[in-house]
Enzyme design. Structure first.
Site: not given
Ligand code: ADP
Length: 184
Positions: A12-13, A15-18, A86
């Protein structure tokens, strides 16, 4: 208990939540006594793939190396949580084929607008200002999965709901694996 190896691949993008979801999934699985390793894109790029940049060829090579390690660990009874943008479908598919039935793809789906809004690492701002080129979602492509086993809609669901979806799919994989090993 038998060691069930698996690769759970979060795409995923930025900041998506991975990272957030995979960290919580890791906690849950470790509490069950499973062996868990996390391959996080940012950390992998500081170690295993330091020599690579962000061209398509380098991004694909990054994913191939992560996939190679994930496959080795999976074969040895570890649950591997890969958290990497990815962006390209073909190479994700290639990894899926190598790992086979122990592979779960999780599409961590958030709109570009909310990823930018969250801007966890301040990277979107820098990309918009032109300080970072070829940033996924801004001036580089992201190809969403067509048939991921799990889709976490992080714009709409909370972290716990997303984690539950992943664990449920992992449990399905475990019960399928238990059925096939009982049939040996
Ligand atoms: P990535 O690893 O995809 O770059 P991050 O996990 O570092 O993304 O950041 C995702 C952000 O989105 C976090 O600040 C997290 O608290 C927030 N967020 C909000 N809702 C969700 C959710 N359902 N699942 C995961 N993250 C979430």
């Amino acid at each position: 208990m038998i060691d069930i190896g698996a690769t759970i691949w979060f795409t995923g993008l930025s900041g998506a939540g991975k990272t957030t979801i995979s960290t919580e999934v890791a906690k849950t699985l470790r509490q069950r006594g499973l062996k868990v390793e996390i391959l996080d894109g940012d950390i992998v790029r500081q170690n295993l793939t330091r020599d690579l940049g962000f061209s398509r060829a380098d991004r694909d090579e990054n994913i191939r190396r992560i996939g190679f390690v994930a496959n080795l660990l999976t074969r040895n009874g570890v649950v591997v949580l890969v958290s990497a943008i990815s962006p390209y479908r073909d190479v994700r598919q290639e990894v899926r084929q190598k790992i086979g039935s122990s592979f779960i793809e999780v599409y961590v789906n958030a709109s570009l607008a909310s990823c930018e809004d969250r801007d966890v690492k301040g990277l979107y701002k820098r990309a918009r200002q032109g300080e970072i080129k070829f940033f996924t979602g801004i001036d580089d492509p992201y190809e969403p999965p067509l048939k991921a086993e799990v889709e976490c809609l992080t714009d709409q669901e909370d972290i716990e709901q997303s984690v539950t979806k992943v664990i449920e799919q992992f449990d399905i994989l475990c019960s399928n694996a238990a059925v096939s090993s009982a049939c040996l």
